[in-house]
Write a protein that holds these residues in place. Structure first.
Motif, PDB file in Angstrom:
ATOM      1  N   THR A 221       4.164   2.013   4.227  1.00  0.00           N
ATOM      2  CA  THR A 221       3.650   1.650   2.866  1.00  0.00           C
ATOM      3  C   THR A 221       3.718   0.329   2.478  1.00  0.00           C
ATOM      4  N   ILE A 222       4.904  -0.253   2.589  1.00  0.00           N
ATOM      5  CA  ILE A 222       5.252  -1.544   2.077  1.00  0.00           C
ATOM      6  C   ILE A 222       4.221  -2.566   2.879  1.00  0.00           C
ATOM      7  N   PHE A 223       4.117  -2.248   4.199  1.00  0.00           N
ATOM      8  CA  PHE A 223       3.616  -3.095   5.083  1.00  0.00           C
ATOM      9  C   PHE A 223       2.064  -2.605   5.369  1.00  0.00           C
ATOM     10  N   SER A 224       1.560  -1.587   4.279  1.00  0.00           N
ATOM     11  CA  SER A 224       0.174  -1.287   4.339  1.00  0.00           C
ATOM     12  C   SER A 224      -0.816  -2.344   4.461  1.00  0.00           C
ATOM     13  N   ARG A 225      -0.448  -3.465   3.512  1.00  0.00           N
ATOM     14  CA  ARG A 225      -1.568  -4.261   3.547  1.00  0.00           C
ATOM     15  C   ARG A 225      -1.423  -5.437   4.496  1.00  0.00           C
ATOM     16  N   CYS A 226      -0.078  -5.467   5.110  1.00  0.00           N
ATOM     17  CA  CYS A 226       0.243  -6.898   6.063  1.00  0.00           C
ATOM     18  C   CYS A 226      -0.514  -6.340   7.341  1.00  0.00           C
ATOM     19  N   GLY A 227      -1.401  -7.460   7.636  1.00  0.00           N
ATOM     20  CA  GLY A 227      -1.947  -7.250   8.968  1.00  0.00           C
ATOM     21  C   GLY A 227      -3.397  -6.923   8.738  1.00  0.00           C
ATOM     22  N   HIS A 228      -3.723  -6.416   7.445  1.00  0.00           N
ATOM     23  CA  HIS A 228      -5.038  -5.973   7.228  1.00  0.00           C
ATOM     24  C   HIS A 228      -5.786  -6.845   6.267  1.00  0.00           C
ATOM     25  N   ILE A 229      -4.963  -7.543   5.240  1.00  0.00           N
ATOM     26  CA  ILE A 229      -5.714  -8.499   4.363  1.00  0.00           C
ATOM     27  C   ILE A 229      -5.641 -10.041   4.671  1.00  0.00           C
ATOM     28  N   ASP A 230      -6.412 -10.705   4.051  1.00  0.00           N
ATOM     29  CA  ASP A 230      -6.200 -12.090   4.306  1.00  0.00           C
ATOM     30  C   ASP A 230      -5.077 -12.610   3.143  1.00  0.00           C
ATOM     31  N   ALA A 231      -3.775 -12.910   3.796  1.00  0.00           N
ATOM     32  CA  ALA A 231      -2.707 -13.137   2.991  1.00  0.00           C
ATOM     33  C   ALA A 231      -2.881 -14.207   1.794  1.00  0.00           C
ATOM     34  N   GLU A 232      -3.854 -15.056   1.947  1.00  0.00           N
ATOM     35  CA  GLU A 232      -4.050 -15.963   1.009  1.00  0.00           C
ATOM     36  C   GLU A 232      -5.113 -15.728   0.272  1.00  0.00           C
ATOM     37  N   SER A 233      -5.805 -14.629   0.011  1.00  0.00           N
ATOM     38  CA  SER A 233      -6.821 -14.295  -0.633  1.00  0.00           C
ATOM     39  C   SER A 233      -6.723 -13.322  -1.796  1.00  0.00           C
TER      40      SER A 233
ATOM     41  N   TYR B 132      11.194  -5.404  -4.763  1.00  0.00           N
ATOM     42  CA  TYR B 132      10.053  -5.543  -5.618  1.00  0.00           C
ATOM     43  C   TYR B 132       8.781  -5.119  -4.960  1.00  0.00           C
ATOM     44  N   ALA B 133       8.651  -5.222  -3.770  1.00  0.00           N
ATOM     45  CA  ALA B 133       7.423  -4.583  -3.240  1.00  0.00           C
ATOM     46  C   ALA B 133       7.361  -3.122  -3.238  1.00  0.00           C
ATOM     47  N   ASN B 134       8.494  -2.411  -3.271  1.00  0.00           N
ATOM     48  CA  ASN B 134       8.329  -0.913  -3.404  1.00  0.00           C
ATOM     49  C   ASN B 134       8.010  -0.625  -4.823  1.00  0.00           C
ATOM     50  N   VAL B 135       8.539  -1.344  -5.692  1.00  0.00           N
ATOM     51  CA  VAL B 135       8.029  -1.235  -7.241  1.00  0.00           C
ATOM     52  C   VAL B 135       6.653  -1.291  -7.438  1.00  0.00           C
ATOM     53  N   THR B 136       5.893  -2.055  -6.828  1.00  0.00           N
ATOM     54  CA  THR B 136       4.333  -1.927  -6.897  1.00  0.00           C
ATOM     55  C   THR B 136       3.609  -0.808  -6.618  1.00  0.00           C
ATOM     56  N   TYR B 137       4.396  -0.260  -5.568  1.00  0.00           N
ATOM     57  CA  TYR B 137       3.723   1.205  -4.987  1.00  0.00           C
ATOM     58  C   TYR B 137       4.423   2.232  -5.981  1.00  0.00           C
ATOM     59  N   ILE B 138       5.327   2.392  -6.485  1.00  0.00           N
ATOM     60  CA  ILE B 138       6.033   3.384  -7.324  1.00  0.00           C
ATOM     61  C   ILE B 138       5.067   3.339  -8.678  1.00  0.00           C
TER      62      ILE B 138
END
Length: 593
Positions: free
Chosen positions: A117-129, A324-330
């Protein structure tokens, strides 16, 4: 991944681990091959190299995903620049993955029991975009939050059951309500990214791989408690995390996402980074605030708590990066969705940094409630060299060592505390039969003693005396009564220390005595180290019947103390041997005694 992507994407891990393994050179090699082949004309699609954050399987870097529209993604591991031309020619141009070079079922096994969940975007999106972030549900949480009253946002977080991921596990919504209820117009918000536990790199990877997620989580918190200014306190040893987070903050300011009217949603919030000097004690919230104020990082007594009197005497809320990362998904998906994951006392997922004597080191995200056995064996592949599992240090220097009898303990706050450890921030250090538990206790106490701010006597003096006792025991000079003395001192220090560092520093000693008392007794009474790890107590010899005559021990001996001829049993010269343990570590057949 963004929906309806029409480009062929090459996703390359460019977190700190990936870069250290050569991912930037791999990225350059792909770009060069695309130009060389005129790839867009050949395949009829634009090919894009996307530099992502950490994928989790750090032991197998460089990790590369080839994402072709309409087909399943293919993951390659241990990619080098030399392998790139073959991948481009056979896979991207030819349409067939390179045989025997893909991670395949092996990588699928690593992910099978994870709940990303928290790592769902890590490794899939451009971190600087920021555009990549927005295309992948970015800022939906804050947009929903502002349709609610601040009190309703806090109730939503309470309802989710989220507990702080920084180690203590205090309910996040309750903490926010304290700061919200404190009088005063000026309040501060702090993100604690001072990740100091040995072997822990969860927060670093989130900041490197999904920095906008942390900003959005802080925006939700700021709106909920009525705060207009925030700090992210990051240790200076994380240069890439600081660089990407600063880029994200600057971009948010330029686009009006941060500032006097955040996203045009009607609230004000500004954010800046404070780089810490690397003091472990600054992970404790009062020491952290002292550091931000420009003072030496030292703890102060509580109460008053930060929610009442914190940074510069104003009400302050502090949570860590993962919280804080959890908060965005909640806020995006709802409290009920989040509460459906995990156990009764620990909701959601938890990220762990798994290091030590385990086959697949790296970052894993699992739902609370899975067992430690599932994490170590099903996700991480078991113990290195198929040796016997001995213990896992859970919770960093403040945690405890869980033995094989406790390996089926559930991974949640309450179960780990009951077993003699703690969740902590999420570091797991795995140990096998070659690890001395007395030496492990000495190692962690060396760390906490060095990192103590020295303000209170129990921590400053007590840890020093405990460390001296452990050093005596490891060198073969232990005395009768040392174990009991260590236990008495540990309990006294836990009860009387000022802050969390001193209150938890004795935990590794207490847990190793609880589960491995026989090793302490062997060191003291028999002057032997059962794990053959304490150099002062070692004498090496080859077990004739176990020796496979492979010569590996001779090849790794740094002082040429081993005589070996092909087909013969090795012989160790005791006069030359320096007890370095190189031969013992290298022998897969346990033929060195």
């Amino acid at each position: 991944m963004a929906e309806n992507a029409q480009n062929i994407e090459v996703l390359i891990c460019t977190g700190t681990g990936g870069i250290a393994s050569g991912s930037l050179k791999v990225a350059e090699a792909f770009e060069e091959e695309f130009k060389k082949h005129g790839i867009e004309a050949k395949v009829g699609k634009r090919c894009e190299v996307k530099k992502t954050g950490c994928r989790g399987l750090c032991a197998n870097d460089v990790l590369v995903d080839i994402m072709v529209p309409g087909k399943e993604g293919v993951t390659y591991d241990f990619v080098t620049p030399e392998l790139v031309p073959q991948i481009v020619e056979e896979h991207i141009v030819g349409g067939e993955p390179v045989p025997k070079k893909t991670a395949g079922a092996y990588y699928a096994k690593f992910l099978e029991k994870q709940h990303r969940t928290i790592f769902s975007r890590c490794g899939h999106i451009d971190a600087e975009s920021i555009d990549d972030y927005i295309a992948n549900h970015g800022f939906k949480g804050i947009k929903r939050a502002v349709t609610m009253k601040p009190e309703e946002v806090i109730e939503e977080v309470k309802k989710s059951g989220l507990r702080g991921r920084g180690g203590g596990g205090f309910p996040t919504g309750v903490k926010w309500s304290f700061a919200k209820g404190s009088p005063g117009e000026l309040k501060y918000l702090i993100c604690n990214a001072d990740e100091g536990d040995p072997g822990a790199f969860m927060d670093r990877s989130l900041l490197e791989g999904d920095p906008y997620c942390i900003i959005e989580g802080m925006m939700v918190a700021a709106y909920a408690i009525g705060c207009t200014y925030g700090y992210v306190y990051v240790r200076a040893e994380y240069p890439l995390a600081i660089k990407r987070l600063q880029m994200a903050i600057d971009t948010c300011v330029e686009r009006g996402i941060l500032g006097d009217n955040c996203m045009g949603l009607g609230f004000k919030f500004n954010l800046r980074i404070k780089a810490g000097a690397g003091a472990f004690v600054c992970g404790e919230e009062t020491a952290l605030m002292a550091s931000i104020e420009g003072h030496r990082g030292m703890s102060r007594p509580r109460p008053p708590f930060p929610a009442v009197r914190g940074l510069w005497g104003k009400p302050t809320n502090i949570n860590n990066v993962e919280t804080y990362a959890n908060v965005t998904y909640i806020l995006e998906r709802g409290a009920d969705w989040y509460a459906s994951i995990g156990t009764e006392g620990t909701k959601g997922t938890k990220i762990f940094a798994v290091t030590g004597k385990v086959k697949h080191t790296g970052l894993v995200e699992v739902p609370a409630g899975v067992t430690m056995r599932e994490v170590l064996y099903d996700v991480c592949g078991g113990i290195l060299n198929n040796r016997k599992f001995k213990a896992v240090q859970a919770g960093g220097p403040s945690g405890g060592c869980l033995p094989v009898e406790a390996i089926d303990a559930q991974v949640d706050y309450d179960s780990l505390i009951k077993a003699g450890a703690m969740m902590g921030s999420g570091g797991l250090v795995v140990m096998d039969e070659t690890t001395c538990m007395v030496d492990i206790a000495r190692f962690f106490l060396t760390f906490t003693r060095r990192e103590s701010c020295g303000k209170c006597i129990p921590c400053r003096i007590g840890l020093k005396i405990m460390l001296e006792i452990l050093e005596r025991i490891c060198s073969g000079e232990g005395r009768e009564g040392d174990i009991e003395l260590l236990e008495d001192m540990a309990y006294d220090i836990k009860k009387s220390s000022l802050c969390g560092l001193g209150q938890t520093a004795p935990n590794p000693v207490l847990s190793t005595i609880r589960y491995f008392r026989h090793e302490y007794e062997a060191h003291i009474k028999e002057k032997e180290c059962p794990a053959h790890a304490c150099k002062s107590l070692l004498h090496f010899k080859v077990i004739d019947e176990a020796c496979k005559k492979c010569g590996m021990c001779k090849r790794v001996c740094p002082v040429d103390a081993i005589t070996w001829e092909k087909g013969e049993i090795a012989i160790i010269d005791q006069d030359k041997c320096t007890q370095c343990t190189s031969c013992y570590d290298a022998c897969r057949f346990m033929a060195i005694d």
